[in-house]
Design a protein around this motif. Structure first.
Motif, PDB file in Angstrom:
ATOM      1  N   GLY A 217       1.124  -1.274   0.026  1.00 28.29           N
ATOM      2  CA  GLY A 217       0.155   0.304   0.087  1.00 28.29           C
ATOM      3  C   GLY A 217       0.723   1.197  -0.292  1.00 28.29           C
ATOM      4  N   LEU A 218       0.422   1.964  -0.246  1.00 29.12           N
ATOM      5  CA  LEU A 218       0.600   3.298   0.010  1.00 29.12           C
ATOM      6  C   LEU A 218       0.673   4.868   1.459  1.00 29.12           C
ATOM      7  CD1 LEU A 218      -0.177   4.648  -3.223  1.00 29.12           C
ATOM      8  CD2 LEU A 218       2.084   3.652  -2.609  1.00 29.12           C
ATOM      9  N   THR A 219       1.478   5.316   1.306  1.00 22.80           N
ATOM     10  CA  THR A 219       1.393   6.267   3.085  1.00 22.80           C
ATOM     11  C   THR A 219       0.735   7.446   2.029  1.00 22.80           C
ATOM     12  OG1 THR A 219       2.713   7.761   2.378  1.00 22.80           O
ATOM     13  CG2 THR A 219       3.222   5.720   3.375  1.00 22.80           C
ATOM     14  N   LYS A 220       0.149   8.286   3.432  1.00 25.11           N
ATOM     15  CA  LYS A 220      -0.785   9.265   3.228  1.00 25.11           C
ATOM     16  C   LYS A 220      -0.335  10.208   2.044  1.00 25.11           C
ATOM     17  CE  LYS A 220      -3.457  12.475   5.656  1.00 25.11           C
ATOM     18  NZ  LYS A 220      -4.438  12.922   6.454  1.00 25.11           N
ATOM     19  N   LEU A 226       0.240  10.606  -5.729  1.00 22.83           N
ATOM     20  CA  LEU A 226      -0.262   9.747  -6.904  1.00 22.83           C
ATOM     21  C   LEU A 226      -1.430   9.823  -7.775  1.00 22.83           C
ATOM     22  CD1 LEU A 226       0.601   7.792  -9.001  1.00 22.83           C
ATOM     23  CD2 LEU A 226      -0.800   5.967  -7.044  1.00 22.83           C
ATOM     24  N   ILE A 227      -2.778  10.655  -6.804  1.00 25.43           N
ATOM     25  CA  ILE A 227      -3.612  10.940  -7.457  1.00 25.43           C
ATOM     26  C   ILE A 227      -3.736  12.162  -7.235  1.00 25.43           C
ATOM     27  CG2 ILE A 227      -5.587  11.856  -6.242  1.00 25.43           C
ATOM     28  CD1 ILE A 227      -5.763   9.839  -3.836  1.00 25.43           C
ATOM     29  N   HIS A 228      -2.524  13.128  -7.435  1.00 24.93           N
ATOM     30  CA  HIS A 228      -1.975  14.669  -7.989  1.00 24.93           C
ATOM     31  C   HIS A 228      -1.382  14.449  -9.519  1.00 24.93           C
ATOM     32  CE1 HIS A 228      -0.796  18.417  -9.216  1.00 24.93           C
ATOM     33  NE2 HIS A 228      -0.126  17.710  -9.474  1.00 24.93           N
ATOM     34  N   ALA A 229      -0.528  13.604  -9.221  1.00 26.20           N
ATOM     35  CA  ALA A 229       0.745  13.059 -11.017  1.00 26.20           C
ATOM     36  C   ALA A 229      -0.627  11.834 -11.496  1.00 26.20           C
ATOM     37  CB  ALA A 229       1.129  12.086 -10.114  1.00 26.20           C
ATOM     38  N   LEU A 230      -2.379  12.005 -11.003  1.00 26.07           N
ATOM     39  CA  LEU A 230      -2.884  10.623 -12.325  1.00 26.07           C
ATOM     40  C   LEU A 230      -3.419  11.693 -12.645  1.00 26.07           C
ATOM     41  CD1 LEU A 230      -3.213   7.006 -10.806  1.00 26.07           C
ATOM     42  CD2 LEU A 230      -1.644   7.243 -12.731  1.00 26.07           C
ATOM     43  N   GLU A 231      -4.227  13.054 -11.418  1.00 27.86           N
ATOM     44  CA  GLU A 231      -5.021  13.706 -12.674  1.00 27.86           C
ATOM     45  C   GLU A 231      -4.847  14.202 -14.399  1.00 27.86           C
ATOM     46  OE1 GLU A 231      -5.149  17.061  -9.886  1.00 27.86           O
ATOM     47  OE2 GLU A 231      -6.063  16.407  -8.825  1.00 27.86           O
ATOM     48  N   LEU A 232      -6.151  14.449 -15.054  1.00 26.90           N
ATOM     49  CA  LEU A 232      -6.175  14.633 -16.991  1.00 26.90           C
ATOM     50  C   LEU A 232      -4.697  15.314 -17.180  1.00 26.90           C
ATOM     51  CD1 LEU A 232      -7.223  13.232 -19.282  1.00 26.90           C
ATOM     52  CD2 LEU A 232      -8.723  15.205 -18.314  1.00 26.90           C
ATOM     53  N   ARG A 233      -5.275  16.699 -16.194  1.00 24.73           N
ATOM     54  CA  ARG A 233      -4.376  18.011 -16.560  1.00 24.73           C
ATOM     55  C   ARG A 233      -2.963  18.130 -16.100  1.00 24.73           C
ATOM     56  NH1 ARG A 233      -9.703  18.883 -17.083  1.00 24.73           N
ATOM     57  NH2 ARG A 233     -10.467  19.115 -19.292  1.00 24.73           N
ATOM     58  N   SER A 234      -2.666  17.079 -15.000  1.00 23.56           N
ATOM     59  CA  SER A 234      -1.641  17.796 -13.838  1.00 23.56           C
ATOM     60  C   SER A 234      -0.600  17.859 -15.104  1.00 23.56           C
ATOM     61  CB  SER A 234      -1.740  16.532 -13.128  1.00 23.56           C
ATOM     62  OG  SER A 234      -0.607  16.338 -12.606  1.00 23.56           O
ATOM     63  N   ASN A 235       0.184  18.914 -14.686  1.00 25.27           N
ATOM     64  CA  ASN A 235       1.817  18.507 -15.461  1.00 25.27           C
ATOM     65  C   ASN A 235       3.080  18.554 -14.426  1.00 25.27           C
ATOM     66  OD1 ASN A 235       1.115  19.583 -18.102  1.00 25.27           O
ATOM     67  ND2 ASN A 235       0.480  21.954 -16.551  1.00 25.27           N
ATOM     68  N   TYR A 236       2.445  17.343 -14.032  1.00 21.96           N
ATOM     69  CA  TYR A 236       3.299  16.249 -13.121  1.00 21.96           C
ATOM     70  C   TYR A 236       4.625  15.847 -12.996  1.00 21.96           C
ATOM     71  CZ  TYR A 236       4.293  13.798  -8.247  1.00 21.96           C
ATOM     72  OH  TYR A 236       4.683  14.504  -6.730  1.00 21.96           O
ATOM     73  N   ASN A 237       5.707  15.893 -13.217  1.00 19.69           N
ATOM     74  CA  ASN A 237       6.962  15.126 -13.295  1.00 19.69           C
ATOM     75  C   ASN A 237       6.968  13.556 -12.914  1.00 19.69           C
ATOM     76  OD1 ASN A 237       9.289  14.274 -13.909  1.00 19.69           O
ATOM     77  ND2 ASN A 237      10.450  16.539 -12.786  1.00 19.69           N
ATOM     78  N   TYR A 238       6.686  13.250 -13.629  1.00 21.59           N
ATOM     79  CA  TYR A 238       7.058  11.819 -13.431  1.00 21.59           C
ATOM     80  C   TYR A 238       8.116  11.085 -12.816  1.00 21.59           C
ATOM     81  CZ  TYR A 238       3.502  11.548 -16.835  1.00 21.59           C
ATOM     82  OH  TYR A 238       2.377  11.991 -17.620  1.00 21.59           O
ATOM     83  N   PHE A 239       9.078  12.113 -12.129  1.00 24.95           N
ATOM     84  CA  PHE A 239      10.330  11.298 -11.883  1.00 24.95           C
ATOM     85  C   PHE A 239      11.021  11.923 -11.095  1.00 24.95           C
ATOM     86  CE2 PHE A 239      10.436  10.904 -16.792  1.00 24.95           C
ATOM     87  CZ  PHE A 239      10.671   9.896 -16.732  1.00 24.95           C
ATOM     88  N   SER A 240       9.823  12.906 -10.471  1.00 28.33           N
ATOM     89  CA  SER A 240      10.421  13.500  -9.036  1.00 28.33           C
ATOM     90  C   SER A 240       9.335  12.986  -7.792  1.00 28.33           C
ATOM     91  CB  SER A 240       9.678  15.164  -8.981  1.00 28.33           C
ATOM     92  OG  SER A 240       8.339  15.401  -9.408  1.00 28.33           O
ATOM     93  N   LEU A 263      -8.448   6.100 -11.847  1.00 32.40           N
ATOM     94  CA  LEU A 263      -8.272   6.303  -9.658  1.00 32.40           C
ATOM     95  C   LEU A 263      -8.055   5.581  -9.369  1.00 32.40           C
ATOM     96  CD1 LEU A 263     -12.879   6.077 -10.028  1.00 32.40           C
ATOM     97  CD2 LEU A 263     -11.293   8.610 -10.436  1.00 32.40           C
ATOM     98  N   VAL A 264      -7.064   5.966  -7.484  1.00 36.60           N
ATOM     99  CA  VAL A 264      -6.707   4.845  -6.912  1.00 36.60           C
ATOM    100  C   VAL A 264      -7.396   5.395  -5.337  1.00 36.60           C
ATOM    101  CG1 VAL A 264      -5.199   7.176  -7.020  1.00 36.60           C
ATOM    102  CG2 VAL A 264      -4.456   4.111  -6.634  1.00 36.60           C
ATOM    103  N   SER A 272      -3.787  -2.190  -2.370  1.00 38.47           N
ATOM    104  CA  SER A 272      -4.400  -0.901  -3.190  1.00 38.47           C
ATOM    105  C   SER A 272      -5.573  -0.499  -3.910  1.00 38.47           C
ATOM    106  CB  SER A 272      -2.580  -0.490  -4.159  1.00 38.47           C
ATOM    107  OG  SER A 272      -2.066   0.423  -3.517  1.00 38.47           O
ATOM    108  N   ILE A 273      -5.261  -0.130  -5.059  1.00 39.68           N
ATOM    109  CA  ILE A 273      -7.034  -1.366  -5.613  1.00 39.68           C
ATOM    110  C   ILE A 273      -6.658   0.485  -6.585  1.00 39.68           C
ATOM    111  CG2 ILE A 273      -9.205  -0.807  -6.589  1.00 39.68           C
ATOM    112  CD1 ILE A 273      -9.554  -1.995  -3.452  1.00 39.68           C
ATOM    113  N   PHE A 274      -6.558   0.072  -7.913  1.00 42.78           N
ATOM    114  CA  PHE A 274      -6.515   1.299  -9.873  1.00 42.78           C
ATOM    115  C   PHE A 274      -8.190   0.584 -10.112  1.00 42.78           C
ATOM    116  CE2 PHE A 274      -2.093   1.188  -8.043  1.00 42.78           C
ATOM    117  CZ  PHE A 274      -1.844   2.437  -8.249  1.00 42.78           C
ATOM    118  N   THR A 275      -8.400   1.834 -10.248  1.00 38.87           N
ATOM    119  CA  THR A 275      -9.446   1.725 -10.863  1.00 38.87           C
ATOM    120  C   THR A 275      -9.746   2.108 -12.429  1.00 38.87           C
ATOM    121  OG1 THR A 275     -10.834   1.491  -9.371  1.00 38.87           O
ATOM    122  CG2 THR A 275     -12.362   1.879 -11.354  1.00 38.87           C
ATOM    123  N   LEU A 276      -9.682   1.793 -13.521  1.00 33.50           N
ATOM    124  CA  LEU A 276      -9.665   2.988 -15.047  1.00 33.50           C
ATOM    125  C   LEU A 276     -11.320   3.037 -15.643  1.00 33.50           C
ATOM    126  CD1 LEU A 276      -7.536   0.451 -16.468  1.00 33.50           C
ATOM    127  CD2 LEU A 276      -6.500   2.230 -15.083  1.00 33.50           C
TER     128      LEU A 276
END
Length: 303
Positions: A217-220, A226-240, A263-264, A272-276
């Protein structure tokens, strides 16, 4: 007109007054009143010429390095295969174990390089969907045929729940198989001596894939990132963020190309649960209605 309730983002290349190419990002979003009725459209135009040059240089570098690394790696994998066939001498049990592990990790490294190249293609706009109707049962079978050996190595048990009948989806078979494969790899990577569940549901508007694991699982904080990184319009740096990884970065991009959502849910030490969530297109409706008509005709003939 076709996206009245959604934000539309487009990039355009326009020549400046001096004749130089400039890149602009145009974002259009509906303007809603207090009752959520559309009263207009907000448009934002942004010059992204410098960003585009940086992105192009980065993508070119990634593609070059990836191709350079794959050549010697292919040779390494080939020689490992020859050694395991014992063509030039027998192996003792410990030697076979070590070389098998090396071979497995080499194949995984090759897949990571392919994912990196795929991610670069997506960001540079070089990827296209090859959509058609396909069997979801067949997609799951393909994924499990490839992943069962890795799952068994970590002593995990897999359960699969599919709706009755051979359900279909309209999309790019290879890219969605890549998505489900990466989610199974991610679940297996964080689970040992545990369970992985794959569940598929289909309604009139959506097809959903749920991949659940009983792993660490994941810490809070990790979950929020991760939720922020998976958002549609997020410009999150994957490697950070180490927890996202190339597998989930590919999942995000390929799902969003299908206008879907990731969704996670995760709790530390509880898995963890990932939903597409993949929406159906007009093609899906047409095919579904056509299938229903055929089934009704067959039923009438049989009667």
């Amino acid at each position: 007109r076709n996206n009245k309730n959604n934000t539309v983002i487009r990039e355009l290349n326009i020549k400046s007054v001096t004749g130089e190419d400039e890149n602009y990002q145009i974002t259009m979003a509906p303007l809603l009143d207090t009752t959520y009725q559309q009263t207009g459209i907000i448009t934002m135009i942004r010059n992204i010429t410098d960003e585009t040059k940086v992105r192009s240089s980065r993508d070119h570098f990634i593609q070059t390095v990836t191709h350079e690394l794959r050549t010697p790696l292919t040779s390494i994998i080939g020689f490992l295969d020859i050694i395991l066939k014992e063509t030039f001498g027998d192996l003792n049990s410990k030697q076979r174990e070590f070389i098998t592990i090396t071979q497995h990790n080499s194949h995984y490294l090759k897949k990571l390089l392919s994912d990196l190249l795929e991610l670069s293609r997506i960001h540079s706009g070089q990827i296209e969907l090859n959509q058609s109707f396909f069997s979801i049962n067949s997609l799951i079978d393909h994924v499990m045929n490839y992943q069962n050996p890795s799952i068994q190595r970590r002593n995990n048990q897999v359960s699969i729940q599919l709706p009755d009948g051979n359900i279909k989806f309209y999309g790019d078979f290879n890219k969605l198989m890549h998505v489900v494969t990466n989610l199974v790899i991610n679940a297996n990577k964080h689970t040992s001596n545990g369970a992985i569940e794959i569940c598929v549901n289909q309604t009139n508007t959506f097809t959903s894939f749920i991949i659940k694991d009983s792993g660490s699982g994941l810490t809070k904080r990790q979950k929020q990132q991760l939720i922020h990184a998976l958002e549609l319009r997020s410009n999150y740096n994957y490697f950070s963020y180490d927890g996202l990884g190339l597998e989930l970065a590919i999942v995000k991009e390929l799902v969003h190309i299908h206008n879907g959502q990731v969704l996670v849910e995760s709790e530390e030490e509880e898995g963890s649960i990932f939903t597409l969530m993949l929406p159906h297109t007009s093609n899906h409706y047409q095919q579904t209605n056509s299938d229903n008509e055929i089934n009704q005709q067959n039923h009438h003939i049989a009667s």
